[in-house]
Design a protein around this motif. Structure first.
Motif: not given
Length: 165
Positions: A104, A146, A102, A107-108, A129, A122, A120
Motif C-alpha cells: 500500500e 502483495k 509494504d 502504491l501511494a 493483489e 486481486r 490492478q
C-alpha cells in the motif's frame, strides 16, 4: 530513492499459445515444470483496466529458471493489458514484478511520483493483489504484488531444487 528494492520477483511474457510457449522455455531454457492455471477470470468486482471495471479471462503458467519466476499469460477473452499488448506489439515481454515490503505504501508513493496505475486487482481467496504501473520510457509495465504467506509458500514450492554437486 528507489520505489522498490530487492530482486525482480517475476518476468512475464504475453503469448498467443501458452502450450507452445511452455514447450519453448522447457526445451531451450530448462524450465522443468509449469503450473498452469487455465481460464483465470477477473471480473469487474475484483479488477480494473485503465480506470474502469474489467472483465477478462486468461490462461496463466508459472515456472522457474533457477530461482527466477517466469510467467506466461495467454488472453482468452475480454479486453485487458494483455490483449492490448498483443494488438500493439505481438507476443513478448510484458512486465517485471516486484513484491514490495509494504504494498500500500509503495502504491501511494508511485502515485506521488506520478506513475499511473493502469490496471490492478486481486485474486479472491488466495491472498494476492497486484497493480501494474506504466513503465514510461522503458516500455511495458512494472507490476507490484502483495502476497499472503500461503501464496509465498505456493510459489516457493515451485522453485526447483539446486543440483547437488
Amino acid at each position: 530513492m528507489s520505489l522498490v528494492s530487492g530482486p525482480i520477483f517475476q518476468i512475464c511474457w504475453v503469448v498467443e499459445d501458452i502450450v507452445a510457449a511452455e514447450e519453448h522455455f522447457t526445451e531451450h531454457f530448462g524450465v522443468a515444470r509449469w503450473l498452469r492455471l487455465p481460464d483465470v477470470h477477473f471480473g469487474p468486482d475484483q479488477c480494473t483496466y485503465r480506470g474502469r471495471p474489467a472483465d477478462y479471462v486468461v490462461h496463466v503458467s508459472l515456472g522457474y529458471a533457477g530461482g527466477q519466476q517466469l510467467e506466461l499469460i495467454q488472453p482468452v477473452s475480454g479486453q485487458s493489458l494483455y490483449t492490448e499488448h498483443l494488438e500493439r506489439s505481438g507476443p513478448g515481454v510484458h512486465h517485471m514484478a516486484w513484491v514490495p515490503h509494504d504494498f500500500e505504501a509503495t502504491l501511494a508513493e508511485a502515485g506521488r511520483r506520478g506513475l499511473p496505475v493502469v490496471a490492478q486487482g486481486r485474486f479472491e481467496g488466495v491472498g494476492m493483489e497486484f497493480a501494474y504501473l506504466d513503465a514510461g520510457p522503458l516500455g511495458g509495465y512494472v507490476e507490484l504484488m502483495k502476497l499472503s504467506d500461503e501464496m509465498r509458500a505456493l510459489f516457493d514450492s515451485l522453485v526447483p531444487e539446486s543440483p547437488k554437486g
